[in-house]
Enzyme design. Structure first.
Site, PDB file in Angstrom:
ATOM      1  N   HIS A 121       0.845  -1.194   0.000  1.00  0.00           N
ATOM      2  CA  HIS A 121       0.000   0.000   0.000  1.00  0.00           C
ATOM      3  C   HIS A 121       0.879   1.241   0.000  1.00  0.00           C
ATOM      4  O   HIS A 121       2.107   1.149   0.073  1.00  0.00           O
ATOM      5  CB  HIS A 121      -0.993  -0.010   1.170  1.00  0.00           C
ATOM      6  CG  HIS A 121      -0.381   0.028   2.535  1.00  0.00           C
ATOM      7  ND1 HIS A 121       0.367  -1.015   3.058  1.00  0.00           N
ATOM      8  CD2 HIS A 121      -0.408   0.984   3.515  1.00  0.00           C
ATOM      9  CE1 HIS A 121       0.750  -0.713   4.284  1.00  0.00           C
ATOM     10  NE2 HIS A 121       0.308   0.495   4.579  1.00  0.00           N
ATOM     11  N   HIS A 137       1.358   3.954   1.996  1.00  0.00           N
ATOM     12  CA  HIS A 137       1.882   4.709   3.139  1.00  0.00           C
ATOM     13  C   HIS A 137       3.398   4.862   3.064  1.00  0.00           C
ATOM     14  O   HIS A 137       4.107   3.918   2.698  1.00  0.00           O
ATOM     15  CB  HIS A 137       1.474   4.036   4.446  1.00  0.00           C
ATOM     16  CG  HIS A 137       0.036   4.256   4.806  1.00  0.00           C
ATOM     17  ND1 HIS A 137      -0.618   3.528   5.776  1.00  0.00           N
ATOM     18  CD2 HIS A 137      -0.887   5.135   4.324  1.00  0.00           C
ATOM     19  CE1 HIS A 137      -1.867   3.940   5.870  1.00  0.00           C
ATOM     20  NE2 HIS A 137      -2.052   4.908   5.002  1.00  0.00           N
ATOM     21  N   ASP A 171       5.775   4.776   5.145  1.00  0.00           N
ATOM     22  CA  ASP A 171       6.619   3.822   5.866  1.00  0.00           C
ATOM     23  C   ASP A 171       6.628   2.444   5.190  1.00  0.00           C
ATOM     24  O   ASP A 171       7.208   1.492   5.722  1.00  0.00           O
ATOM     25  CB  ASP A 171       6.201   3.705   7.336  1.00  0.00           C
ATOM     26  CG  ASP A 171       4.805   3.155   7.538  1.00  0.00           C
ATOM     27  OD1 ASP A 171       3.923   3.442   6.702  1.00  0.00           O
ATOM     28  OD2 ASP A 171       4.582   2.431   8.531  1.00  0.00           O
ATOM     29  N   HIS A 172       6.032   2.371   4.002  1.00  0.00           N
ATOM     30  CA  HIS A 172       6.097   1.153   3.187  1.00  0.00           C
ATOM     31  C   HIS A 172       6.683   1.421   1.806  1.00  0.00           C
ATOM     32  O   HIS A 172       7.023   0.473   1.095  1.00  0.00           O
ATOM     33  CB  HIS A 172       4.699   0.540   3.037  1.00  0.00           C
ATOM     34  CG  HIS A 172       4.142   0.054   4.332  1.00  0.00           C
ATOM     35  ND1 HIS A 172       4.046  -1.276   4.657  1.00  0.00           N
ATOM     36  CD2 HIS A 172       3.673   0.730   5.415  1.00  0.00           C
ATOM     37  CE1 HIS A 172       3.545  -1.399   5.881  1.00  0.00           C
ATOM     38  NE2 HIS A 172       3.311  -0.187   6.353  1.00  0.00           N
ATOM     39  N   HIS A 217      -7.470  -0.952   5.469  1.00  0.00           N
ATOM     40  CA  HIS A 217      -6.452  -0.066   6.040  1.00  0.00           C
ATOM     41  C   HIS A 217      -6.216   1.099   5.080  1.00  0.00           C
ATOM     42  O   HIS A 217      -6.207   2.260   5.487  1.00  0.00           O
ATOM     43  CB  HIS A 217      -5.169  -0.857   6.277  1.00  0.00           C
ATOM     44  CG  HIS A 217      -4.072  -0.054   6.910  1.00  0.00           C
ATOM     45  ND1 HIS A 217      -4.150   0.434   8.198  1.00  0.00           N
ATOM     46  CD2 HIS A 217      -2.858   0.334   6.431  1.00  0.00           C
ATOM     47  CE1 HIS A 217      -3.035   1.093   8.480  1.00  0.00           C
ATOM     48  NE2 HIS A 217      -2.239   1.054   7.422  1.00  0.00           N
ATOM     49  N   ASP A 231      -0.125  -4.100   6.246  1.00  0.00           N
ATOM     50  CA  ASP A 231      -0.786  -3.651   7.474  1.00  0.00           C
ATOM     51  C   ASP A 231      -2.229  -4.139   7.555  1.00  0.00           C
ATOM     52  O   ASP A 231      -3.056  -3.507   8.217  1.00  0.00           O
ATOM     53  CB  ASP A 231      -0.775  -2.121   7.545  1.00  0.00           C
ATOM     54  CG  ASP A 231       0.591  -1.569   7.904  1.00  0.00           C
ATOM     55  OD1 ASP A 231       1.519  -2.352   8.139  1.00  0.00           O
ATOM     56  OD2 ASP A 231       0.733  -0.322   7.933  1.00  0.00           O
ATOM     57  N   HIS A 277       4.874  -4.704  10.923  1.00  0.00           N
ATOM     58  CA  HIS A 277       5.176  -3.978  12.157  1.00  0.00           C
ATOM     59  C   HIS A 277       5.324  -4.937  13.332  1.00  0.00           C
ATOM     60  O   HIS A 277       4.710  -6.016  13.366  1.00  0.00           O
ATOM     61  CB  HIS A 277       4.067  -2.972  12.491  1.00  0.00           C
ATOM     62  CG  HIS A 277       4.005  -1.807  11.562  1.00  0.00           C
ATOM     63  ND1 HIS A 277       4.779  -0.679  11.708  1.00  0.00           N
ATOM     64  CD2 HIS A 277       3.254  -1.601  10.445  1.00  0.00           C
ATOM     65  CE1 HIS A 277       4.498   0.175  10.733  1.00  0.00           C
ATOM     66  NE2 HIS A 277       3.575  -0.363   9.956  1.00  0.00           N
TER      67      HIS A 277
END
Length: 242
Positions: free
Chosen positions: A55, A57, A59-60, A113, A132, A170
């Site tokens: 996805h 985001h 942090d990905h 998400h 996530d 995570h």
């Protein structure tokens, strides 16, 4: 044989590096940062040929551009989030197949998400990279989707073979487990698992990957019996301090 290496990043992210021993091909899944990935790959003598994003985001996807520049890797990303992943070279959706060497990964659409979230299921290798959506004893927050969607995701993932190794993005397990004990205080399997999790984290060790069988037994979101119950549990988890 597929070898998967976890690379800690940021405060609690895991970047996954997956390598096919037979062909020597390597992919990185959800790179929050580039430098740790490039360092581990170099140390192992692996060349990253592709990036798989679950996805959009940051942090990905934060490491996409630098890894792509350093290695020439192809970025594979969810079609529904193309505008938010400008580094993408190939866009995929439900039912598409991507390859790690000779091993096929089926793309699963698992929105909730984020609106276009996907997972990669390496059927023959019994591996799933779920971003996530599914966590050890947890599920992702409903930022862009609904409890009905997440409930459908949980049911779909629960139907995978029990020995499927689940690589989430995570290290949330201990916090998730503390909440899970309030949702299912009489779940003996959950209590036993939490003892193991606390011991691992006390030593600074990772608690993932998990397995589908373990999540069926101990994850209050996968064990929810309706979308309404999942929504209640998600709201309670969001409010939970512990």
């Amino acid at each position: 044989m597929i070898e998967v290496v976890g690379i800690p990043a940021l405060s609690d992210n895991y970047i996954w590096l997956a390598h096919d021993d037979g062909t020597g091909e390597t992919v990185v899944i959800d790179p929050a940062q580039a430098d740790p990935v490039l360092a581990v790959a170099e140390a192992r003598g692996w060349k990253v040929g592709a990036i798989w994003n679950t996805h959009w985001h940051p942090d990905h996807t934060g490491g996409n551009a630098a890894i792509k520049e350093a290695t020439g890797a192809t970025v594979i990303a969810p079609r529904a989030e193309a505008e938010r992943i400008p580094t993408a070279d190939r866009l995929v959706d439900e039912g598409d197949v991507v390859m790690l060497g000779k091993v096929a990964a089926r793309v699963m659409a698992v929105p909730a998400h984020t609106a276009g979230h996907i997972a990669y299921h390496l059927t023959d290798a019994h591996i799933a990279f779920v971003g996530d959506t599914l966590f050890a004893m947890g599920c992702g927050r409903l930022f862009e989707g609904t409890a009905e969607q997440m409930y459908a995701n949980m049911q779909r993932l629960a139907a995978l073979p029990g020995d499927t190794r689940v690589y989430c993005a995570h290290e949330y397990t201990e916090s998730n487990g503390r909440y899970a004990l309030t949702a299912e205080p009489d779940n003996a399997a959950l209590a036993e698992r939490m003892r193991d999790v606390v011991a691992l984290r006390a030593k600074g060790l990772p608690t993932v990957p998990t397995t589908i069988a373990l999540e069926r037994a101990t994850n209050p979101f996968m064990r929810a019996t309706s979308a309404a119950q999942l929504a209640e549990r998600r709201a309670a988890k969001d409010a939970f301090q512990g």
